[in-house]
Design a protein around this motif. Structure first.
Motif, short mmCIF file in Angstrom:
data_model
loop_
_atom_site.label_atom_id
_atom_site.label_comp_id
_atom_site.label_asym_id
_atom_site.label_seq_id
_atom_site.Cartn_x
_atom_site.Cartn_y
_atom_site.Cartn_z
N LEU A 1 -6.51 0.20 5.09
CA LEU A 1 -5.78 -0.78 5.91
C LEU A 1 -6.72 -1.58 6.80
O LEU A 1 -6.55 -2.79 6.98
CB LEU A 1 -4.71 -0.08 6.74
N PHE B 1 0.86 -1.18 0.00
CA PHE B 1 0.00 0.00 0.00
C PHE B 1 0.89 1.23 0.00
O PHE B 1 1.64 1.46 0.94
CB PHE B 1 -0.90 -0.05 1.24
N ALA B 2 0.84 2.02 -1.09
CA ALA B 2 1.66 3.23 -1.20
C ALA B 2 0.83 4.44 -0.77
O ALA B 2 -0.28 4.63 -1.23
CB ALA B 2 2.14 3.40 -2.64
N VAL B 3 1.41 5.23 0.12
CA VAL B 3 0.75 6.43 0.64
C VAL B 3 1.61 7.62 0.25
O VAL B 3 2.81 7.64 0.55
CB VAL B 3 0.62 6.36 2.18
N ALA C 1 -6.44 6.27 4.01
CA ALA C 1 -5.39 5.28 4.25
C ALA C 1 -5.79 4.33 5.38
O ALA C 1 -5.65 3.12 5.28
CB ALA C 1 -4.07 5.97 4.57
N THR D 1 -2.40 11.74 0.21
CA THR D 1 -3.34 10.70 0.63
C THR D 1 -3.90 11.09 2.00
O THR D 1 -3.15 11.30 2.95
CB THR D 1 -2.64 9.33 0.73
N VAL E 1 0.54 -7.52 4.56
CA VAL E 1 0.30 -6.15 4.13
C VAL E 1 1.47 -5.29 4.57
O VAL E 1 1.90 -5.33 5.71
CB VAL E 1 -1.01 -5.59 4.73
N SER F 1 3.30 -1.19 3.91
CA SER F 1 3.00 0.15 3.42
C SER F 1 4.30 0.91 3.21
O SER F 1 5.32 0.63 3.84
CB SER F 1 2.09 0.90 4.38
#
Length: 60
Positions: free
Chosen positions: A19, A3-5, A15, A10, A32, A34
């Protein structure tokens, strides 16, 4: 799942919601991770979080 923030783009609520929905998957356990992208290193280093941002800032 990665997961790219994006820094300052964002929204935290989005976010957090993504998640939480990934964690609520139930019986299937999916790894998972990030990553925070396009970080403002000067601002981040000013937070004094005790991570390596100050080292990254020194290289810039």
């Amino acid at each position: 799942v990665l997961f790219a923030v994006r820094w300052a783009r964002t929204r935290r609520g989005i976010a957090r919601g993504v998640l939480e929905s990934l964690r609520a998957g139930g019986s299937v356990s999916v790894p998972v991770g990030s990553v925070l992208t396009q970080v403002n290193l000067k601002k981040h280093a000013g937070y004094r979080l005790g991570d390596s941002a100050d080292l990254l800032l020194a290289r810039v």
